[in-house]
Design an enzyme around this catalytic site. Structure first.
Site, PDB file in Angstrom:
ATOM      1  N   HIS A  53       0.816  -1.162  -0.238  1.00  0.00           N
ATOM      2  CA  HIS A  53       0.044   0.051  -0.120  1.00  0.00           C
ATOM      3  C   HIS A  53       0.808   1.443  -0.082  1.00  0.00           C
ATOM      4  O   HIS A  53       0.544   2.181  -0.600  1.00  0.00           O
ATOM      5  CB  HIS A  53      -0.844  -0.125   1.137  1.00  0.00           C
ATOM      6  CG  HIS A  53      -1.772   1.332   1.366  1.00  0.00           C
ATOM      7  ND1 HIS A  53      -3.099   1.264   1.109  1.00  0.00           N
ATOM      8  CD2 HIS A  53      -1.714   2.551   1.890  1.00  0.00           C
ATOM      9  CE1 HIS A  53      -3.665   2.368   1.109  1.00  0.00           C
ATOM     10  NE2 HIS A  53      -2.806   3.083   1.740  1.00  0.00           N
ATOM     11  N   GLU A  54       1.921   1.483   0.832  1.00  0.00           N
ATOM     12  CA  GLU A  54       2.684   2.455   1.020  1.00  0.00           C
ATOM     13  C   GLU A  54       3.561   2.713   0.039  1.00  0.00           C
ATOM     14  O   GLU A  54       3.915   3.943  -0.501  1.00  0.00           O
ATOM     15  CB  GLU A  54       3.331   2.297   2.238  1.00  0.00           C
ATOM     16  CG  GLU A  54       2.507   2.645   3.624  1.00  0.00           C
ATOM     17  CD  GLU A  54       1.501   3.807   3.606  1.00  0.00           C
ATOM     18  OE1 GLU A  54       1.832   4.566   3.065  1.00  0.00           O
ATOM     19  OE2 GLU A  54       0.416   3.515   4.288  1.00  0.00           O
TER      20      GLU A  54
ATOM     21  N   HIS B 157       1.927   4.792  -2.781  1.00  0.00           N
ATOM     22  CA  HIS B 157       2.200   6.343  -2.471  1.00  0.00           C
ATOM     23  C   HIS B 157       3.491   6.697  -2.774  1.00  0.00           C
ATOM     24  O   HIS B 157       3.667   7.661  -3.528  1.00  0.00           O
ATOM     25  CB  HIS B 157       1.677   6.545  -1.004  1.00  0.00           C
ATOM     26  CG  HIS B 157       0.277   6.166  -0.715  1.00  0.00           C
ATOM     27  ND1 HIS B 157      -0.782   6.913  -1.392  1.00  0.00           N
ATOM     28  CD2 HIS B 157      -0.368   5.464   0.311  1.00  0.00           C
ATOM     29  CE1 HIS B 157      -1.972   6.203  -0.900  1.00  0.00           C
ATOM     30  NE2 HIS B 157      -1.515   5.695   0.135  1.00  0.00           N
TER      31      HIS B 157
END
Length: 418
Positions: free
Chosen positions: A18-19, A22
């Protein structure tokens, strides 16, 4: 101990993917990524590479990517303030020493008259006890030194707010998107190991001590008729069996070159939503790399619709908040899944990845979806929402999410121990 390790690795993978979404888009669009963190709380491990601090933190309950401009900048220098400066070989300022200037005897100490570290990257001021005025150029990768800790400056073009609406929206969306990508990859791996379920009504395996075993079912059997009704698909078989718990069903089974009449009574399986019948067989499968790709997307879509349906029931009151699970509940469920085998653990991880992606896209303050909502409002209005007002909304939203987390965790503990 096995469950603890599996839980940490699973959560770490979900958060990392997920990170990373980003992080990757932030880097590609020129944002300064100050930190890429897995976990919260005190640092367990840290290293700096290519402007970014990479950390692993003590509590494996999440993570974050800290981009310049997401929060107020750490150091704010005002006119009249005394600072120390060091220079690179090109004569540009490469260190701005905010305090403890005595530890840097070679630094030029000036009183600031004007300073612009967002656009012009200049500092103007006077040397202490001297009338000589300095007008100095600051290197775009210069560092603040405060309490002997270095923090890179962030010119405006490296900050989140400087990027286009599209770039900011993409950076926010990339995290949840990567969770869907991970789900597709995991389901694809699972399909290539176990095979892709076939559409026809063919038995894959028979559970021990199940109604199907007692009735004489064997792997490879094909059911062609139930109570006089012809069937050919697994879905048809499943719907009939689920709808008739504790009712004897007359089936015609094809085994090799012969047809066999079989009687089986589905066992009653109770659930909060509805009671269903189950005979204890699994669907047959076949290995095909091409089909596994389609299957992985289908399963990700199926889990997505299931989760969205339950969220809809939560909103309408059909689904109680007491039925939600937090980290404690997920840990307990993970423990149960691990006992059933590694393949089920992969499926569980894929399902949680879909869940994490969807939850983060909800238009709630402090989540990616909430921040995307503000970016969308900016696109419609033609100007951004006041950062202070947006910050207050996200702060309140974060506080409410933490309160919800506490309530859900308490419910998990009660279910487990009380």
């Amino acid at each position: 101990m096995t469950t603890v390790i599996a839980f940490i690795l699973m959560f770490g993978l979900l958060v990392f993917v997920h990170e990373f979404g980003h992080y990757y888009v932030a880097k590609k669009t020129g944002m300064l990524v100050r930190e890429f963190a897995i976990g919260f709380g005190p640092k367990v491990f840290s290293t700096v590479k290519n402007e970014t601090l990479y950390t692993v933190r003590l509590l494996p309950m999440g993570g974050y990517v800290r981009v310049a401009g997401d929060d107020p900048e750490i150091v704010d220098i005002k006119p009249g303030q005394h600072i120390g400066l060091t220079f690179n070989k090109a004569g540009e300022v490469n260190q701005i020493i905010v305090n403890n200037k005595s530890k840097h005897p070679d630094a030029l100490v000036i009183e600031v008259e004007k300073i612009d570290l967002d656009h012009a990257l200049t500092i103007e001021g006077y040397e202490i006890n001297d009338e000589e005025k300095y007008s100095l150029r600051v290197n775009e990768k210069a560092f603040f030194i405060m309490d002997e800790k270095a923090t890179q400056i962030a010119p405006y073009d490296r900050q989140f707010a400087s990027k286009t609406v599209g770039q900011r929206a993409l950076q926010l969306f990339a995290g949840p998107f990567m969770n869907f990508v991970l789900s597709v990859v995991l389901f694809c791996i699972l399909a290539n190991i176990q095979g892709v379920p076939v559409e026809e009504m063919r038995v894959g395996s028979v559970a021990d001590n199940s109604p199907a075993q007692e009735a004489g079912f064997e792997p490879g059997d094909t059911v062609i008729e139930i109570d006089g009704q012809s069937i050919s698909k697994w879905k048809e078989f499943q719907e009939i069996v689920r709808a008739k718990p504790n009712q004897t069903l007359d089936m015609i089974v094809v085994r090799g070159d012969e047809q066999i009449a079989v009687e089986v009574t589905p066992a009653l399986i109770e659930s909060p939503e509805e009671d269903i019948g189950q005979v204890g067989i699994t669907q047959a499968s076949e290995k095909s790399f091409v089909r596994s790709i389609g299957y992985s997307f289908e399963e990700t879509y199926r889990w997505s619709t299931m989760i969205l349906t339950n969220l809809g029931k939560l909103v309408t009151g059909q689904f109680s908040i007491d039925m939600l699970s937090g980290p404690v509940g997920i840990y307990d469920a993970t423990d149960q899944v691990i006992k059933t085998g590694f393949m089920n653990f992969i499926m569980w991880t894929a399902a949680l990845s879909v869940n994490l992606g969807i939850i983060n896209l909800l238009p709630l303050p402090a989540l990616d979806g909430g921040r995307l909502l503000f970016v969308g409002l900016e696109a419609l209005r033609g100007k951004p929402v006041d950062p202070q007002k947006e910050g207050i909304v996200h702060f309140i939203g974060f506080a409410l999410l933490m309160l919800l987390m506490i309530v859900v965790t308490w419910n998990d503990i009660q279910r487990l121990f009380l």
